[in-house]
Design an enzyme around this catalytic site. Structure first.
Site, PDB file in Angstrom:
ATOM      1  N   ASP A 128      -6.716  19.034 -14.661  1.00  9.64           N
ATOM      2  CA  ASP A 128      -6.987  17.525 -15.250  1.00  9.64           C
ATOM      3  C   ASP A 128      -6.512  17.516 -16.621  1.00  9.64           C
ATOM      4  O   ASP A 128      -7.268  18.224 -17.508  1.00  9.64           O
ATOM      5  CB  ASP A 128      -8.384  17.394 -15.015  1.00  9.64           C
TER       6      ASP A 128
ATOM      7  N   LYS B 176      -8.034   6.535 -19.399  1.00 11.87           N
ATOM      8  CA  LYS B 176      -8.315   7.067 -20.934  1.00 11.87           C
ATOM      9  C   LYS B 176      -6.913   6.775 -21.789  1.00 11.87           C
ATOM     10  O   LYS B 176      -6.481   5.654 -22.030  1.00 11.87           O
ATOM     11  CB  LYS B 176      -8.832   8.463 -20.754  1.00 11.87           C
TER      12      LYS B 176
ATOM     13  N   ARG C 211       0.842  -1.454   0.077  1.00  8.13           N
ATOM     14  CA  ARG C 211       0.294   0.124  -0.088  1.00  8.13           C
ATOM     15  C   ARG C 211       0.669   1.305  -0.016  1.00  8.13           C
ATOM     16  O   ARG C 211       0.588   2.223  -0.618  1.00  8.13           O
ATOM     17  CB  ARG C 211      -1.188   0.068   1.262  1.00  8.13           C
TER      18      ARG C 211
ATOM     19  N   TYR D   7     -15.364  17.721 -15.824  1.00  5.06           N
ATOM     20  CA  TYR D   7     -15.947  16.213 -15.892  1.00  5.06           C
ATOM     21  C   TYR D   7     -17.063  16.054 -14.973  1.00  5.06           C
ATOM     22  O   TYR D   7     -16.777  16.713 -13.769  1.00  5.06           O
ATOM     23  CB  TYR D   7     -14.714  15.247 -15.388  1.00  5.06           C
TER      24      TYR D   7
END
Ligand SMILES: *Cc1c(COP(=O)(O)O)cnc(C)c1O
Length: 404
Positions: free
Chosen positions: A192, A217, A66, A119
């Site tokens: 972004d 993406k 982690r 978005y």
């Protein structure tokens, strides 16, 4: 981890090999980074003088996946190199990269200025999580107009949050101009960069403090992994985001997805060039085609912000939106005729997709909200893939002929 001489390499070279080479003493000599699935790593012995912060993944010091993992670490280094930043952090989704980055940048009582055309998930997050539950004031402005950003900032503005080009109408904002507004009030500017990837736009070079991605993406590029990333050169901000990634939220990317994304990145430049070639051909075709009322593509000279596009972007990207001259029934028939464009949300994969924002990505908005942004029932968005453009154009033409 022995670095290849990444800092001086060209983008295409870094995309293929930066941070790839594992340097375990017992390595087989893999030329690609293996998938390190181990959740925990054997330590050499008890050493009261070594704390968690001293563990250096660059020297193959790992404790627990982690916190840090060799496959994820290689991806994080490559993402940082491609965006031109010093620190990269890979997350379980674009959404988790965004929530960590915003949380790292604001405190209750702070003010945020954001593009009104974000978005959908990010806009909802800012409204329902930060504004409603965490007492952060958020103003949404039309950031195409830089003055609307400078008018909205205040002394207590801690964060300016931008996206360019936006989804699905491909609106732009001027990163460099907004960076100087952010600097004037000592706010963090986050961008972004999902829609263009660092191959076509590098916000940190234009003055942004932090860049985020949905690696789902273009960066992964094959529609087979959900992931996200944040990149910055600001050490303090990197520490805050890293704390949230590893301890505060624990929303890091899993090793298998890190491997897929490392692999996808190798062909990012090749893919982006083909996405753009194909998108430019399709945009030009749609611009001329009867039955299309408007085309939205920042690489078209008719785009209202074409000058800004040529200044801050190295290419128009692979997303093209257009308005069919017709109603919902025509849209349904058109989409139903297509063979090479799957009807699906998301974007940035090698295969072409088409989606209908009003009923799909933007259906959570009310019709009035959609109208306010400019999303009509006849708007379609194409994520142009890397197939041969002639096949894509022929497919579109045959669908138009059914409507003619
Ligand atoms: C898809 C997307 C996101 C969200 O990313 P997920 O990986 O789906 O969580 C954020 N911003 C933009 C611009 C996107 O396209």
């Amino acid at each position: 981890m022995t670095d290849r001489p990444g800092d001086t390499d060209k983008f295409e070279t870094m995309a293929v090999t930066h941070a790839e080479q594992p340097s375990h003493d017992d390595r087989a000599g893999d030329v690609t980074m293996p998938i390190h699935l181990a959740s925990t790593f054997e330590v050499g012995g008890i050493d009261p003088d070594i704390s968690l912060e001293d563990l250096n993944p660059d020297e193959n010091q790992y404790l627990y996946s982690r916190l840090s993992n060799p496959t994820r670490h290689a991806l994080e280094k490559r993402l940082a190199a491609l965006e031109g930043g010093d620190y990269g952090m890979a997350f379980a989704s674009g959404t988790s990269a965004i929530v960590a980055t915003i949380t790292a940048s604001v405190s209750p009582g702070d003010h945020v200025v954001a593009f009104d055309d974000l978005y959908g998930g990010t806009k909802t997050m800012l409204k329902e999580l930060f504004r409603e539950r965490l007492d952060v004031a958020v103003d949404f402005v039309d950031a195409r107009d830089t003055d609307s950003v400078s008018d909205a900032v205040r002394d207590d503005t801690a964060l300016i949050w931008m996206e360019t080009p936006t989804n699905p109408l491909l609106r732009l904002c001027d990163i460099e101009a907004i960076a100087s507004i952010a600097e004037s009030v000592d706010a963090t500017l986050g961008v972004d960069n999902t829609f263009l990837s660092p191959y076509f736009q590098r916000p940190l070079e234009l003055g942004a403090d932090v860049v985020v991605h949905s690696t789902t993406k273009y960066l992964n590029g094959h529609s087979d992994s959900i992931g996200g990333a944040a990149v910055t050169s600001d050490e303090e901000l990197a520490n805050e985001i890293g704390f949230l990634q590893q301890v505060g939220m624990g929303n890091m990317l899993a090793p298998f997805d890190a491997f897929l994304t490392l692999r996808g990145l190798k062909t990012l430049p090749l893919r982006m060039r083909q996405h753009e070639t194909n998108a430019a051909e399709i945009a030009a075709y749609l611009d001329e085609r009867e039955g299309v009322s408007t085309v939205y593509y920042p690489g078209l000279e008719s785009h209202p912000q074409y000058d800004l596009a040529t200044r801050q972007m190295d290419g128009g990207g692979g997303v093209v939106s257009f308005e069919l001259d017709g109603g919902l029934a025509d849209v349904e028939r058109f989409v139903g005729e297509l063979d090479h464009f799957a009807l699906a949300v998301s974007l940035g994969g090698v295969e072409s997709l088409i989606e209908h924002p009003a009923s799909m990505t933007h259906s959570p908005l009310t019709p009035e909200e959609r109208e306010e942004i400019g999303i009509s029932d006849s708007l379609l968005r194409i994520s142009v893939g890397v197939e041969h453009p002639r096949d894509l154009l022929a497919d579109l033409e045959s669908a138009f002929e059914v409507l003619d």
